[in-house]
Design a protein around this motif. Structure first.
Motif, short mmCIF file in Angstrom:
data_model
loop_
_atom_site.label_atom_id
_atom_site.label_comp_id
_atom_site.label_asym_id
_atom_site.label_seq_id
_atom_site.Cartn_x
_atom_site.Cartn_y
_atom_site.Cartn_z
N GLU A 264 0.87 -1.16 0.00
CA GLU A 264 0.00 0.00 0.00
C GLU A 264 0.92 1.23 0.00
O GLU A 264 1.86 1.30 0.79
N SER B 184 -2.43 4.06 -3.27
CA SER B 184 -2.42 2.99 -4.26
C SER B 184 -2.28 1.66 -3.53
O SER B 184 -1.55 1.57 -2.55
N ARG C 17 3.73 -3.44 -10.63
CA ARG C 17 2.31 -3.37 -10.97
C ARG C 17 1.67 -2.04 -10.58
O ARG C 17 0.53 -1.78 -10.92
N CYS C 18 2.38 -1.22 -9.84
CA CYS C 18 1.81 0.05 -9.38
C CYS C 18 2.19 1.21 -10.28
O CYS C 18 3.18 1.28 -10.89
N ALA D 226 5.18 -6.13 -6.71
CA ALA D 226 4.14 -5.16 -6.43
C ALA D 226 4.48 -3.78 -7.00
O ALA D 226 3.63 -3.10 -7.57
N CYS E 34 -1.15 -2.22 -4.35
CA CYS E 34 -0.40 -2.90 -5.41
C CYS E 34 -0.29 -4.40 -5.11
O CYS E 34 0.32 -4.79 -4.11
#
Length: 129
Positions: free
Chosen positions: A97, A115, A128-129, A125, A117
């Protein structure tokens, strides 16, 4: 009776505008979630001397080690003008997060964002964010 109805309707409209403007904005929601967050083990605080810099290796190792149990890292990055912006990386329960606080940025958005992720580890992660 008619005047009272108008007064009640007017008060309701004012209340709806106030609530919508200050409580339901994405930035206000992100800030509220941050303030009410569960405390986690600290992976430290990083202060960059210039824009950028990313997450140092030792802080990455700390976040990866706490991927399931939970930890938080605070990163301060100044803007071009030197205003502080903060990014909070939080791991726990197999997720990442990210909260961003740009309220100190005089020329930027001056708001909060959040966000979430997905990923099997910190690197996955972040990609992907």
């Amino acid at each position: 009776m008619r005047g009272r109805s108008r007064l009640l309707i007017g008060a309701g409209v004012v209340l709806a505008v106030v609530v919508g403007a200050f409580v339901l904005t994405p930035g206000a929601l992100a800030r509220s979630l941050f303030v009410l967050r569960e405390q986690r083990t600290s992976c430290g605080e990083v202060e960059h001397g210039a824009q950028g810099g990313g997450i140092p290796a030792d802080a990455r190792d700390c976040l990866d080690a706490a991927w399931e149990s939970g930890a938080e890292l605070t990163v301060m990055t100044p803007t071009t003008e030197g205003d502080p912006t903060f990014t909070y990386y939080r791991v726990g329960g197999g997720g990442l997060e990210i909260f961003r606080d740009t309220t100190g940025d005089t020329y930027g958005s001056g708001t909060w964002s959040r966000s979430v992720c997905p990923g099997d580890d910190l690197e996955g992660a972040l990609e992907r964010c």
